[in-house]
Design a protein around this motif. Structure first.
Motif, short mmCIF file in Angstrom:
data_model
loop_
_atom_site.label_atom_id
_atom_site.label_comp_id
_atom_site.label_asym_id
_atom_site.label_seq_id
_atom_site.Cartn_x
_atom_site.Cartn_y
_atom_site.Cartn_z
N ASP A 110 30.75 49.75 51.37
CA ASP A 110 29.90 49.50 52.53
C ASP A 110 28.91 50.65 52.68
O ASP A 110 29.15 51.60 53.40
N GLN A 115 30.28 47.08 58.09
CA GLN A 115 31.62 46.49 58.00
C GLN A 115 31.72 45.33 57.01
O GLN A 115 32.55 44.44 57.16
N ASP A 116 30.87 45.31 55.99
CA ASP A 116 31.07 44.36 54.90
C ASP A 116 30.83 45.06 53.58
O ASP A 116 30.28 46.16 53.53
N GLY A 146 27.32 39.85 55.13
CA GLY A 146 28.61 39.56 55.74
C GLY A 146 29.16 38.20 55.41
O GLY A 146 30.34 37.91 55.69
N GLN A 147 28.35 37.35 54.80
CA GLN A 147 28.77 36.00 54.42
C GLN A 147 28.56 35.76 52.94
O GLN A 147 28.38 34.61 52.51
N ASP A 495 36.64 41.35 50.11
CA ASP A 495 36.47 40.13 50.91
C ASP A 495 35.00 40.03 51.28
O ASP A 495 34.59 40.43 52.37
N ASP A 497 33.03 37.45 51.92
CA ASP A 497 32.60 36.47 52.92
C ASP A 497 33.36 36.56 54.23
O ASP A 497 33.16 35.73 55.13
N GLY A 498 34.27 37.53 54.37
CA GLY A 498 34.93 37.77 55.64
C GLY A 498 35.94 36.72 56.06
O GLY A 498 36.26 36.62 57.25
N ASP A 499 36.51 35.98 55.10
CA ASP A 499 37.48 34.94 55.46
C ASP A 499 38.93 35.39 55.28
O ASP A 499 39.85 34.60 55.47
N ARG A 528 44.34 42.82 57.31
CA ARG A 528 43.47 43.77 56.60
C ARG A 528 43.39 45.05 57.41
O ARG A 528 43.22 45.01 58.64
N THR A 572 44.20 44.70 51.83
CA THR A 572 44.52 43.33 52.24
C THR A 572 45.98 43.05 51.95
O THR A 572 46.43 43.15 50.80
N LEU A 604 40.98 42.04 60.65
CA LEU A 604 40.74 43.35 60.07
C LEU A 604 40.90 44.39 61.16
O LEU A 604 40.28 44.30 62.22
#
Length: 615
Positions: A110, A115-116, A146-147, A495, A497-499, A528, A572, A604
């Motif tokens: 990051d 935060q991604d 973030g996606q 991660d 895509d944040g899923d 997470r 994770t 998270l």
């Protein structure tokens, strides 16, 4: 048969002589008697054999083995739709110089503190003796929204730098709140300091370039002396030069020049840079005990490609395991006084079970049984199994369990570079992925079992209670995109895509990387955790234990993993069907212990070290 001499009348035998003659006579008579008895027994008619009554045989009860329910973990290639357009350039023009086939790595980190996980791809370049292209290849930094949609911001942040890059290690070495970048290379290495999202080359002032004659590969930030700042270990491969490479006539039979094997080049020494805390570093590898020589020739032994940072014996001090190509692997045990002792052979990680060195590339470690057993996986050359060195508890004694765990035989044929543990199906057990690919484009013409492009591997961890612990998944489980052959080198997880589940990125030598989105839909829960240590940037070395569903899951913050690459800092934990985390324990790098009663799942959490708790 020899008879005793006759007794003549003129002799005057005494009692002893008569006695000896009598004994000989009796012996001869006994011999004849036995011979006659044997002859009569052979000639006598034989009575018919009587068949024995058949005995009832009790067969062992057939054990019904449990049917494994192989999970569906489909990976979808989103490289193009995500906006990734990077292509690795190696400068290959036909001379087949060894560095051309060895790169390169990738980092998930990051850089902009949103935060991604962003992506940094390491590139090489044209050789200085070849015509320069109009647009020299450079590093490539992609910013994540973030996606898992990415924008190329390389030029905007000052990383449009051309070098013969290999690997990468990322951390906040100057403790100013953002991640800095160290890039290894053939020739001088580079350190880029992050100044609020823009990168400045501070290599010279920091003193970490290394020698122009060295070829550096994997690197890792870690606090080896526990003084509260991050030091830097840099692995070097072999003593290489264009002249030395071309002077040797490496050939594939009937096909012309080939890439040379590492045993044709002299070994070298690694670097260990001690952080002085003022933006400068001091190289201390020799004083620290990291200069290992071949005892037979007194020349440098190391031919290093992968490095693992881990507190192997849980004494509170970080150790090193170094994967070496065609020479023994190293285990550097931290002596807690600024020095290390090399004990790879004594610990069992130096060789295979027959005592042979292998072509070791990438390396990673995990508590793959959810107990005290630590497994160190090392990807090896073609026709050599992936190693899985296992120690039970805080031990420095390892055995290679690749065969009994089921990992070894299916991995043997392919040429493995990066290997990485990650719980891709979130069932609470770390699986193992590998990036595979050969060195030679024409290898299939001389070895029918080998191919230049090879499919990656994903081994599902089905647990120690099964007859095999690792199962190589096929297309029915992971889909077609993951298993498309490629000339794989580095790999990393994040991660994107944040899923909540871990996606995968793999690099290709002289090709495009592959960004694979994890589309598992198993309804498993997850947790997470991003560890924050105000005293030590990135909290590298922190041990986190999660109690959930009657199990204890354990991971270590050690992001440099695989081959030339780095994964994201957050950990994770897959929880399977469990919806509750009953306790989370932290062992921070300075020895501080911290316990949280519970944490909500499927989230998270950023956890900061509690400074009011004593070690």
């Amino acid at each position: 048969m020899t008879l005793p001499p006759p007794v003549l009348e003129s002799d005057q035998p005494d009692d002893a002589v008569i006695g000896r003659a009598l004994k000989w006579s009796l012996a001869v008579m006994a011999t004849f008697a036995v011979a006659i008895a044997v002859l009569l027994w052979v000639l006598q008619p034989k009575a018919p054999a009587v068949a024995a009554k058949p005995q009832a045989v009790t067969l062992p009860e057939t054990r019904t083995l449990p049917q494994l329910a192989i999970p569906k973990i489909p990976f979808v290639d989103i490289t193009v739709t995500a906006g990734i357009q990077f292509v690795h350039h190696a400068g290959a023009t036909g001379d087949k110089l060894l560095p051309e086939t060895m790169g390169s790595g990738v980092a998930c980190f990051d850089f902009d503190n949103d935060q991604d996980a962003d992506l940094l791809f390491i590139n090489s370049r044209s050789w200085p003796w070849d015509p320069a292209p109009k647009q020299p290849p450079t590093l490539a930094l992609y910013q994540n929204d973030g996606q898992a949609h990415f924008t190329d911001v390389t030029a905007d942040v000052g990383l449009d730098v051309s070098l013969y890059g290999m690997g990468v290690a990322v951390a906040d070495y100057d403790h100013d709140g953002d991640c800095d970048i160290f890039v290894t290379a053939v020739g001088a290495n580079h350190l880029f300091r992050n100044d609020n999202g823009r990168f400045v080359d501070v290599t010279s002032e920091a003193g970490v370039a290394g020698a122009e004659t060295e070829w550096s590969t994997s690197a890792s930030w870690f606090d080896y002396d526990r003084d509260g700042d991050l030091d830097l270990f840099v692995a070097n491969y072999v003593k290489w030069s264009r002249e030395g490479d071309l002077a040797q006539d490496f050939r594939l039979v009937g096909l012309g020049r080939a890439y040379g094997p590492p045993f044709a080049f002299q070994g070298t020494y690694p670097y260990l840079y001690r952080n002085e805390g003022n933006g400068k570093f001091t190289e201390v590898a020799e004083q620290a005990g990291l200069h290992i020589q071949n005892p037979a020739t007194d020349v440098p032994m190391a031919k290093s490609l992968g490095v693992l940072v881990h507190d192997l014996d849980q004494d509170g001090w970080l150790d090193l395991v170094v994967a070496n190509d065609t020479v023994q692997n190293f285990l550097f045990h931290n002596q807690q006084n600024g020095t290390f002792t090399e004990m790879g052979a004594a610990s069992g990680v130096a060789f295979d079970s027959a005592g042979n060195a292998r072509g070791a590339m990438g390396i990673d470690a995990a508590y793959f049984r959810n107990d005290a057993a630590l497994g160190i996986a090392i990807g090896n050359f073609s026709n050599e199994m992936t190693a899985l060195y296992v120690a039970n508890g805080p031990s420095l004694q390892f055995t290679d369990d690749a065969i009994p765990t089921g990992l070894g035989p299916p991995s043997r044929l392919d040429l493995k570079f990066g290997v990485i543990f990650a719980d891709f199906d979130l069932d609470g057990r770390p699986d193992l992925a590998a990036a595979n690919g050969h060195l030679e484009e024409e290898i299939h013409q001389v070895q029918s079992s080998q191919h230049y492009a090879q499919p990656p591997h994903l081994f599902w961890n089905c647990g120690p209670e099964q007859t095999t612990e690792f199962v190589l998944l096929d297309q029915t489980s992971v889909g077609p995109d993951l298993l498309k052959p490629m000339v794989g080198r580095g790999l990393a997880t994040a991660d994107f895509d944040g899923d909540g589940d871990l996606d995968l990125v793999l690099t290709a030598n002289r090709g495009s990387p592959r960004l694979l989105r994890n589309d598992q839909a198993l309804s498993h829960h997850w947790l997470r955790i991003h560890c924050v240590d105000p005293q030590l940037p990135e909290a590298i070395g922190t041990v986190v234990e999660v109690d959930s569903g009657g199990r204890t899951l354990r991971q270590v913050v050690s992001p440099v993993r695989g081959y030339l690459s780095q994964s994201e800092f957050p950990l994770t934990f897959g929880l399977g069907p469990s919806t509750e985390v009953t306790e989370v324990r932290f062992l921070w790098p300075d020895g501080t212990r911290q316990t949280l009663d519970s944490l909500p799942v499927d989230q998270l959490h950023q956890i900061t070290k509690a400074t009011d708790q004593l070690p």
